[in-house]
Design a protein around this motif. Structure first.
Motif, PDB file in Angstrom:
ATOM      1  N   ASN A   1     -15.392   3.332  -8.407  1.00  0.00           N
ATOM      2  CA  ASN A   1     -13.976   3.711  -8.435  1.00  0.00           C
ATOM      3  C   ASN A   1     -13.766   5.131  -7.921  1.00  0.00           C
ATOM      4  OD1 ASN A   1     -13.184   1.234  -9.483  1.00  0.00           O
ATOM      5  ND2 ASN A   1     -13.401   1.914 -11.609  1.00  0.00           N
ATOM      6  N   SER A   2     -14.664   6.037  -8.297  1.00  0.00           N
ATOM      7  CA  SER A   2     -14.529   7.420  -7.860  1.00  0.00           C
ATOM      8  C   SER A   2     -14.722   7.560  -6.356  1.00  0.00           C
ATOM      9  CB  SER A   2     -15.535   8.311  -8.601  1.00  0.00           C
ATOM     10  OG  SER A   2     -15.479   9.640  -8.120  1.00  0.00           O
TER      11      SER A   2
ATOM     12  N   VAL B   1     -18.569  -0.919  -2.623  1.00  0.00           N
ATOM     13  CA  VAL B   1     -17.616  -0.126  -1.836  1.00  0.00           C
ATOM     14  C   VAL B   1     -17.817  -0.371  -0.337  1.00  0.00           C
ATOM     15  CG1 VAL B   1     -16.840   2.208  -1.260  1.00  0.00           C
ATOM     16  CG2 VAL B   1     -17.484   1.649  -3.618  1.00  0.00           C
TER      17      VAL B   1
ATOM     18  N   ASP C   1     -12.974  10.016   2.200  1.00  0.00           N
ATOM     19  CA  ASP C   1     -12.144  10.632   3.235  1.00  0.00           C
ATOM     20  C   ASP C   1     -11.383   9.559   4.016  1.00  0.00           C
ATOM     21  OD1 ASP C   1     -11.837  11.820   6.200  1.00  0.00           O
ATOM     22  OD2 ASP C   1     -11.882  13.460   4.749  1.00  0.00           O
ATOM     23  N   SER C   2     -10.136   9.845   4.331  1.00  0.00           N
ATOM     24  CA  SER C   2      -9.277   8.842   4.971  1.00  0.00           C
ATOM     25  C   SER C   2      -9.771   8.421   6.350  1.00  0.00           C
ATOM     26  CB  SER C   2      -7.850   9.386   5.085  1.00  0.00           C
ATOM     27  OG  SER C   2      -7.838  10.593   5.843  1.00  0.00           O
TER      28      SER C   2
ATOM     29  N   TYR D   1     -17.730   3.466 -12.735  1.00  0.00           N
ATOM     30  CA  TYR D   1     -17.184   4.805 -12.539  1.00  0.00           C
ATOM     31  C   TYR D   1     -17.502   5.293 -11.127  1.00  0.00           C
ATOM     32  CZ  TYR D   1     -16.152   9.742 -13.274  1.00  0.00           C
ATOM     33  OH  TYR D   1     -15.624  11.008 -13.158  1.00  0.00           O
TER      34      TYR D   1
ATOM     35  N   LEU E   1     -14.252   5.233  -4.043  1.00  0.00           N
ATOM     36  CA  LEU E   1     -13.086   4.646  -3.375  1.00  0.00           C
ATOM     37  C   LEU E   1     -11.894   5.586  -3.406  1.00  0.00           C
ATOM     38  CD1 LEU E   1     -13.167   0.901  -4.498  1.00  0.00           C
ATOM     39  CD2 LEU E   1     -13.168   1.751  -2.145  1.00  0.00           C
ATOM     40  N   LYS E   2     -11.685   6.231  -4.533  1.00  0.00           N
ATOM     41  CA  LYS E   2     -10.542   7.136  -4.681  1.00  0.00           C
ATOM     42  C   LYS E   2     -10.718   8.410  -3.859  1.00  0.00           C
ATOM     43  CE  LYS E   2     -10.128   9.205  -8.645  1.00  0.00           C
ATOM     44  NZ  LYS E   2      -9.884   9.439 -10.104  1.00  0.00           N
ATOM     45  N   SER E   3     -11.967   8.870  -3.707  1.00  0.00           N
ATOM     46  CA  SER E   3     -12.226  10.167  -3.073  1.00  0.00           C
ATOM     47  C   SER E   3     -12.649  10.077  -1.621  1.00  0.00           C
ATOM     48  CB  SER E   3     -13.327  10.899  -3.856  1.00  0.00           C
ATOM     49  OG  SER E   3     -13.037  10.969  -5.230  1.00  0.00           O
TER      50      SER E   3
ATOM     51  N   THR F   1     -14.325   1.737   5.127  1.00  0.00           N
ATOM     52  CA  THR F   1     -15.459   1.103   4.444  1.00  0.00           C
ATOM     53  C   THR F   1     -16.044  -0.040   5.275  1.00  0.00           C
ATOM     54  OG1 THR F   1     -13.947  -0.338   3.216  1.00  0.00           O
ATOM     55  CG2 THR F   1     -14.619   1.720   2.151  1.00  0.00           C
TER      56      THR F   1
ATOM     57  N   THR G   1     -17.271  14.666  -2.722  1.00  0.00           N
ATOM     58  CA  THR G   1     -16.731  14.015  -3.917  1.00  0.00           C
ATOM     59  C   THR G   1     -17.453  14.624  -5.121  1.00  0.00           C
ATOM     60  OG1 THR G   1     -18.372  12.219  -3.956  1.00  0.00           O
ATOM     61  CG2 THR G   1     -16.386  11.868  -2.631  1.00  0.00           C
TER      62      THR G   1
END
Length: 280
Positions: A43-44, A83, A50-51, A40, A46-48, A55, A28
């Protein structure tokens, strides 16, 4: 599952470890809490994320990051706890990651040469002496940001050799006022300057001279300040040290330090360190 993270000011490398082995590695952006907020970071991540990483499945996070000192480390700890809500979150400095990742349980000297620079003496699993690099504005000698600043200085002052200046102009489309704006007014000027260190990868007399002068300044103003520094091998983590390892080794020998490990990332060593700790 445990997560191990090594974060500089530019990027974070994550390793997911399960049942005694690494199952996934991903990246990330970097999260220096002196430059970004806890919201920031959360959020970053969570967005980045890996699938393949759930969590809810993460039991522990060992996060090592730039800027994660006693004053700002809690910003990252609280963000990651939001997260990874079921996990214990441990936050330490990227300097400790470099030490554990190169030396493991051994004592010695370690440096970071990436976007920024840092150094320490490491003893009994922890940092024993750390001389402040003073950051982007006052220090960070030998770093990507330091090299990039030098490139920009030489270009803007028109002191580059003609062929090097022409190559700079053909590589980048910035006007002079845009360069000044990005250094003095835009966010994250350290990252911006560090991008120009890549310009020096193209081998020529100019590049070699600029890199060697930067590394000499790094040794003179930081490394040589440590007590008995010549008695230690020189170990280093970071993209700048790794890419320019031949010049770095040359300078370390001039300062009478024998080269040790020079690696781009401490992650392999960190995984080994934490797996050994779990087995003890």
């Amino acid at each position: 599952m445990i997560l191990i993270a090594d974060s500089g000011s530019t990027k974070t490398t994550w390793s997911a470890v399960e049942k005694g082995r690494e199952v996934k590695r991903f990246e990330t952006e970097g999260y220096n809490p002196y430059f970004v907020t806890g919201n920031y970071i959360a959020n970053s991540v969570l967005k980045s994320l890996d699938s393949s990483v759930s969590t809810a499945a993460v039991e522990a996070v060992y996060y090592y990051g730039a800027g994660c000192d006693a004053d700002r480390g809690s910003v990252v700890q609280q963000a990651l706890s939001r997260v990874f809500w079921r996990a214990e979150v441990f936050v330490s400095s990227d300097m400790l990651a470099a030490a554990r990742g190169t030396l493991g349980a051994e004592d010695g000297f370690v440096a970071i040469l990436g976007t920024g620079s840092n150094t320490c003496l490491y003893s009994k699993g922890n940092i024993s002496i750390n001389i402040d690099s003073l950051g982007f504005i006052l220090g960070d000698e030998g770093s990507g940001a330091y090299l990039g600043k030098r490139v920009l200085q030489d270009y803007l002052r028109n002191t580059m050799p003609t062929t090097v200046r022409e190559r700079f102009q053909s590589t980048y489309s910035y006007q002079n006022d845009q360069l000044i704006y990005n250094v003095y007014s835009a966010p994250l000027p350290n990252r911006f300057c560090a991008t120009f260190s890549k310009f020096l990868i193209n081998s020529c007399d100019y590049s070699h001279r600029v890199i060697k002068e930067a590394f000499k300044s790094f040794f003179l103003n930081l490394v040589s300040l440590y007590p008995d520094y010549k008695s230690h091998s020189f170990n280093c983590v970071g993209s700048v040290g790794f890419v320019f390892a031949d010049i770095l080794t040359e300078v370390s020998k001039e300062f009478e330090m024998q080269p040790g490990k020079i690696v781009q990332s401490p992650m392999d060593g960190l995984i080994e360190y934490h797996l050994q700790k779990q087995l003890l």
